[in-house]
Design an enzyme around this catalytic site. Structure first.
Site, PDB file in Angstrom:
ATOM      1  N   ARG A  72     -31.628   1.876  33.626  1.00  0.00           N
ATOM      2  CA  ARG A  72     -30.588   1.585  34.605  1.00  0.00           C
ATOM      3  C   ARG A  72     -29.402   0.913  33.910  1.00  0.00           C
ATOM      4  O   ARG A  72     -29.573  -0.018  33.124  1.00  0.00           O
ATOM      5  CB  ARG A  72     -31.139   0.640  35.678  1.00  0.00           C
ATOM      6  CG  ARG A  72     -30.116   0.328  36.777  1.00  0.00           C
ATOM      7  CD  ARG A  72     -30.496  -0.915  37.546  1.00  0.00           C
ATOM      8  NE  ARG A  72     -31.733  -0.731  38.300  1.00  0.00           N
ATOM      9  CZ  ARG A  72     -31.773  -0.372  39.575  1.00  0.00           C
ATOM     10  NH1 ARG A  72     -30.667  -0.169  40.233  1.00  0.00           N
ATOM     11  NH2 ARG A  72     -32.927  -0.244  40.187  1.00  0.00           N
ATOM     12  N   GLU A 123     -26.845  -1.634  21.207  1.00  0.00           N
ATOM     13  CA  GLU A 123     -26.949  -1.035  19.878  1.00  0.00           C
ATOM     14  C   GLU A 123     -27.067   0.483  19.854  1.00  0.00           C
ATOM     15  O   GLU A 123     -26.630   1.126  18.900  1.00  0.00           O
ATOM     16  CB  GLU A 123     -28.123  -1.679  19.139  1.00  0.00           C
ATOM     17  CG  GLU A 123     -27.734  -3.068  18.667  1.00  0.00           C
ATOM     18  CD  GLU A 123     -28.885  -4.017  18.455  1.00  0.00           C
ATOM     19  OE1 GLU A 123     -29.618  -4.265  19.423  1.00  0.00           O
ATOM     20  OE2 GLU A 123     -29.061  -4.494  17.333  1.00  0.00           O
ATOM     21  N   GLN A 126     -19.378  -0.938  25.783  1.00  0.00           N
ATOM     22  CA  GLN A 126     -20.329  -1.119  24.686  1.00  0.00           C
ATOM     23  C   GLN A 126     -20.473   0.168  23.883  1.00  0.00           C
ATOM     24  O   GLN A 126     -20.468   0.157  22.653  1.00  0.00           O
ATOM     25  CB  GLN A 126     -21.710  -1.505  25.230  1.00  0.00           C
ATOM     26  CG  GLN A 126     -21.848  -2.958  25.612  1.00  0.00           C
ATOM     27  CD  GLN A 126     -21.662  -3.863  24.426  1.00  0.00           C
ATOM     28  OE1 GLN A 126     -22.353  -3.737  23.418  1.00  0.00           O
ATOM     29  NE2 GLN A 126     -20.708  -4.757  24.505  1.00  0.00           N
TER      30      GLN A 126
END
Ligand SMILES: Cc1cc2nc3c(=O)[nH]c(=O)nc-3n(C[C@H](O)[C@H](O)[C@H](O)COP(=O)(O)OP(=O)(O)OC[C@H]3O[C@@H](n4cnc5c(N)ncnc54)[C@H](O)[C@@H]3O)c2cc1C
Ligand code: SF4
Lengths: 338, 734
Positions: free
Chosen positions: B623, B700, B633
């Site tokens: 989610r 990441e 990001q």
């Protein structure tokens, strides 16, 4: 950074007086190069003479139809000056290929001509460097020399001059106006920067106590067939690995006057009258451009990491001349290379 | 229920950041604040024979010069210097501890003065004589000394034999250079002396409690004597996981001088901190003619320091991505005279998966298979290292959605077959994979009767958006508008949190908030039910929700009581709940995020100039709490991936053992001109097993796969395979 005195020059004569009075003094204009070097302890002036408020900010037409540009005109103002955009677009383009908008806003014409090499050993006071500390040796010679010179090098230094603006000025045949203790003088831009020879600590032929007051552009601006192409490690905001300023006078496909200068390859903007002469009267074709490039690059030698520059420079010269010929100069805003 | 979770909510700290109201570690003021400037070693190895500070001390305004010979006591056991993130093996670096020089750029003195300029000037007056020793900083010349470290991935089958017999084999070395994080904010600490031996330490860090415990153990302080605060962090990317030099030095100086001290590192000095270690990745793949894999081997040889064994999981990602009966992995380290490497965005994966995915591309070429098709033929529904199913894995969907958005089906397979004017066009792709980790985190919520809630937690927001997602989760769970939620983070006195890293903080902090909010809900439900003639009388507590500032029956929202009324009748002004959330251990499933990255490059072949014109990144990461900050990001990661592919490299002159491009003029990262279209796709990935909200984390995954996709695109454009990163133009011209 060391401690220093600060004086503000009230006029050019005062600046010259202040320079004469303190051999350790340095002029400061935009400060974008000098302050960096002071922070790294590479430059340790005993006194900064601030010339940034001197009235050297005019761009004026000269009686012979050229332009005289004050030494303190900011790089941005110069690049966007209507007379430069219209009559000397090669110069505008070269300036816009350099640094960033913020730096160009601060940087002055005089400071740009005087900016020092970006050789990383020159910047690192813990390593030997003949330019920074004469006689200590050249770390780049057998070290990291990917960015270094392939032309006009010496056994004591293989540094390059990093200025983009100077490359265009060299091609355009600009003059440098200088004021000093013994009066005024003028020298050709191509004679302003030196080759390293055995005195790499001297970047230019500016004498001690002298100050650049202006540069002068001759009437001919090559406003139609020109291009400035800069090849670097990212698409913007990096120093040139190789750059080319090309300017042609064309009648049909026949070359009249030709100007060609390289940046990023030598201790000074690299011009060869032989290469330019070889173009005159020829058809503007890749073959002829290749031959001119070979002449321009005659004597090029590589160290361990910069060999690629020789072929790159050759190809860049041909491409830039093609761009100039077709009147599709390299855009500095759109990074696609035409 | 979800007014905020899953929406593109703007950062709640955005205004503070753009107006300058947000304060960073180096911006806190204190009475009589002193300033420290670091003096660094200029040799790579040896000892300090003489350190003469007398000239520096004579400079007007200098208060003191701290050195290994002149400083307050520091702990002398390695254990005391091991922070939460320190490598298991080794002896952490101790600034100003003794006369040993372990790496070039090591701090050896701190000049403390009334102002920063004076300190910096006086630092040039510190004289140092060294006894130099032979040193080595070059991985490639020391490659023979590589020694194996433990790796989490077990060998399976007989990879060597399978490789020998494979119908199609590809084997190559890929070299990923050292990189530095270069966060925008400089490393800084302001240590504020309280007059009684205690300190409030404003530090740039990814973990305030880690730093707090570390400082207490290094300086022998009691927990209540040191408080560490780090409200805003201008990027860290892993460089702030471990306590850095400047926090030790500022604290040391404050304790020595009993005054407040600030230490800010220069950009150049930050190259003496941790870095992504140069790694040589040797990947071998053996395949059947149909493209299924028989064998995978992956050996990584990476740099570490002489004093600590830093290693991350570079190898073994194929275990998760591609079915293969035989595999062998090994990770080796070469100890050199450098500072200890550190985590940097997707440590191990950014590099290891880059090598694997370039190798897969080369295998696809050898097999004459479409690169996406090859990956589908090798697709693994299980993590093969333990044979586990995934809590969720929508990687297939990532390939499909990414390929669709990119227009992959229009790719002509042969290299050099696509053109746009003078430029060669290349289309490449790669897979990304990262872990979905979660950690114990506690949160406290204080709800006041006016319907305002303050949520607090020691977690850091390193620019990733933690403030905002904490507020979103709290607003939804408490049924309040987000404007009524205030969030306090990154203060060591707040409820427990580990360092912000590993992409675990979104899931971990969100569930801590959820836990505390749940206790508040129960208490409010009790008060509401107990009211005279309560509309909620007889409703079971589990059937009661918080919504629009009221306590309501879930199935019939007209039956509700305002929070203010419930609290008034409960005779409370505030409800305070703190909850430590621990995720139940579940070894039955693997947890990962995935991505499929598609890149387009245009290459001017004659001049070697590469432009990355398009990147599509399709990400499956459970989610997505906030599609706006989440997208940021991924975009930021893609930009960094472009840098990894084409620009970034820390360059060392091994004759001096010195980094020669320790500044961001010469250490190239992508600038605006290098970044064109980036399309981020979040693939739906419902996951009700991993945790209550189905969150996996996004910090990441976005970088993994990007460098390989670009390298593969460069190959497709030019027919040239560059295996030594970054792909600079000289390599294309060779
Ligand atoms: C990150 C970065 C990137 C850059 N990239 C580029 C690039 O791509 N291309 C490029 O061309 N340049 C680049 N530059 C360099 C920039 O163009 C120069 O720093 C600038 O032009 C210097 O001008 P200034 O007025 O700031 O000089 P200052 O820093 O003030 O002075 C520089 C030197 O010139 C001397 N000086 C100044 N004025 C005079 C004068 N009138 N007479 C005699 N001496 C004088 C000073 O004494 C000093 O030694 C870059 C700089 C930075 C920091
Ligand atoms: S090339 Fe010139 S500037 Fe560079 S190290 Fe050698 S002498 Fe110094």
């Amino acid at each position: 950074m060391n401690n220093f005195q600060y004086s503000r020059a009230s006029d050019v004569a005062d600046a010259i007086r202040l320079l004469a009075a303190d051999p350790g003094a340095k002029l400061i204009a935009g400060g974008t190069n000098l302050i960096d070097l002071m922070k790294e302890n590479v430059e340790r002036p005993s006194r900064l003479i601030d010339i940034s408020r001197l009235p050297l900010r005019e761009v004026e037409e000269t009686p012979d139809g050229g332009l005289r540009i004050g030494a303190l005109v900011p790089n941005s103002d110069l690049a966007y000056h209507p007379l430069i955009e219209q009559r000397y677009p090669l110069l505008a383009s070269a300036i816009l290929a350099g640094a960033s908008a913020q730096l160009r806003n601060m940087a002055s014409v005089g400071g740009n001509l005087m900016q020092r090499t970006r050789c990383s050993y020159f910047y690192d006071t813990t390593t030997p460097c003949n330019k920074r500390s004469p006689g200590t040796g050249c770390s780049a010679m057998d070290g990291l020399n990917r960015n270094h010179a392939i032309l006009g090098t010496s056994n004591s230094c293989i540094a390059t001059n990093p200025s983009d603006m100077s490359v265009a000025l060299a091609a355009l045949g600009a003059l440098v106006h200088i004021a000093g203790p013994s009066g005024l003088r003028t020298i050709a831009l191509t004679d302003f920067h030196r080759l390293p020879e055995d005195k790499p600590h001297l970047d230019t032929n500016l004498g001690s106590g002298e100050i650049i007051t202006a540069i002068e552009l001759p009437p001919h601006g090559f406003a139609r067939n020109y291009s400035y192409l800069k090849i670097r490690d990212r698409l913007s905001y990096a120093f040139a690995l190789v750059s080319v300023a090309a300017a042609l006078e064309l009648e049909g496909n026949a070359i009249g006057e030709a100007r060609l200068a390289l940046g990023g390859v030598a201790h000074k903007p690299w011009r060869s009258l032989g290469a330019e002469a070889a173009l005159r009267g020829q058809a503007a074709t890749p073959d002829h451009f290749g031959r001119a490039a070979d002449l321009l690059l005659q004597g090029a030698t590589a160290r361990s990491h910069n060999g690629f520059k020789i072929e790159l420079a050759r190809r860049a010269v041909v491409r830039t001349l093609m761009q100039a010929t077709s009147a599709t100069p390299q855009s500095q805003a759109h990074k696609k290379i035409a | 229920m979800n007014a905020y979770v899953g929406t593109p909510t703007s950062r709640i700290d955005g205004r503070a950041k753009v107006t300058g109201a947000a304060k960073y570690a180096g911006e806190f003021a204190a009475d009589g604040l002193l300033h420290g400037f670091v003096v660094e070693a200029t040799i790579a190895r040896g000892r300090i024979a003489r350190l003469d500070t007398s000239e520096a001390l004579k400079v007007k305004g200098v208060i003191d010069v701290l050195t290994h010979e002149h400083r307050p006591p520091l702990a002398d056991k390695d254990e005391a210097w091991k922070d939460e993130v320190a490598p298991e093996k080794g002896s952490p670096f101790r600034p100003l501890y003794d006369d040993r020089i372990k790496f070039n750029g090591q701090p050896i003195a701190l000049v403390v003065a009334e102002d920063w300029e004076t300190a910096r000037f006086a630092a040039t007056r510190v004289r140092v004589e060294y006894e130099q020793e032979a040193f080595a900083t070059d991985l490639e010349s020391e490659r023979g000394k590589a020694a194996e470290v433990d790796q989490p991935h077990k060998p399976r089958g007989d990879a060597a034999a399978a490789l020998t017999h494979a119908a199609i084999r590809h084997e190559a070395d890929y070299v990923l250079p050292s990189e530095h994080h270069n966060p925008m904010e400089l490393y800084a600490t302001t240590a504020v002396w309280d007059g009684n031996g205690g300190l409030t330490v404003y530090d740039k860090t990814q973990g305030v409690q880690n730093v707090q415990k570390f400082l207490c153990s290094v300086f022998g302080k009691k927990p209540d004597e040191i408080r560490v605060i780090s409200p805003y962090v201008g990027g860290a990317f892993g460089s702030g996981l471990r306590p850095q030099h400047q926090v030790v030095l500022a604290t040391l100086a404050a304790l020595a001088l009993k005054r407040s001290v600030r230490v800010v590192l220069t950009r150049q000095q930050m190259y003496g901190l941790g870095f992504r270690p140069l790694t040589i990745e040797r990947v071998a793949l053996g395949a059947k003619p149909d493209g299924t894999l028989d064998a995978v081997t992956h050996e990584a040889i990476a740099v570490t320091s002489r004093f600590e064994d830093f290693s991350r999981n570079d190898t073994g990602w194929a275990e998760q991505l591609y079915k293969s009966p035989n595999s062998r992995y090994s990770h080796k380290l070469v100890r050199l005279d450098v500072s200890t490497p550190s985590d940097m965005r997707a440590p191990g994966a950014a590099t290891g998966v880059c090598a694997l995915e370039c190798a897969m591309d080369e295998l696809a070429v050898a097999l004459k298979l479409d690169p996406v098709e090859l990956r589908l033929r090798c697709y693994s529904d299980r993590d093969q290292s333990e044979g586990l199913p995934y809590t969720s894995k929508q990687l297939r969907e990532c390939y499909a959605r990414g390929a669709e958005a990119f227009g992959w089906s229009r790719r002509s397979p042969a290299p050099r077959s696509m053109r746009d004017g003078k430029e060669l066009v290349g289309w490449g792709m790669a897979t990304g994979v990262w872990e979905a980790l979660q950690m114990p985190v506690a949160a406290r919520i204080v709800l006041t009767a006016n319907g305002h809630a303050e949520v607090s937690c020691a977690a850091s927001d390193i620019g990733t958006g933690t403030y905002t997602i904490v507020a979103q989760v709290a607003a939804d769970a408490l049924g309040l508008p987000i404007e009524n939620i205030s969030v306090r983070l990154a203060d060591s006195s707040l409820p427990q949190a580990p360092v912000e890293g590993g992409s675990w903080m979104a899931a971990s902090s969100a569930h801590a908030v959820l836990g505390a909010a749940e206790e508040i809900r129960r208490e409010l439900a009790r008060y509401a039910k107990a009211m005279p003639a309560s509309p909620l009388a007889g409703v079971d507590v589990p059937d009661i929700i918080l919504l629009d500032g009221a306590v309501a029956k879930a199935a019939d929202r007209s039956r509700s009581v305002s929070i203010a009324d419930a609290m008034r009748h409960g005779q409370v002004e505030r409800i305070e709940k703190e909850k430590l959330n621990e995720f139940p251990e579940d070894k039955s499933h693997a947890r990962n995020t995935h991505s499929a990255v598609f890149a387009e490059v245009k290459v001017d072949e004659e001049l070697g100039v590469i432009r990355v014109t398009r990147v599509v990144s399709a990400v499956a990461a459970g989610r997505i709490l906030n599609t706006k900050t989440g997208r940021s990001q991924i975009m930021g990661s893609v930009v960094w991936g472009i840098g990894m592919a084409l620009h970034e490299e820390t360059v060392t002159d091994h004759r001096f053992g010195r980094i020669m491009n320790a500044n961001i003029a010469e250490y190239h990262i992508p600038v605006n001109a290098d970044v064109r279209d980036i399309d981020v796709i979040f693939v739906d990935e419902p996951d009700d097993r991993i945790n209550q909200l189905g969150i996996k984390g996004l910090g990441e995954i976005g970088i993994v796969g990007v460098p390989a996709a670009i390298a593969n695109a460069v190959y497709h454009a030019t027919g040239k395979r560059i295996r030594r990163f970054p792909i600079t133009l000289d390599k294309l011209l060779e």
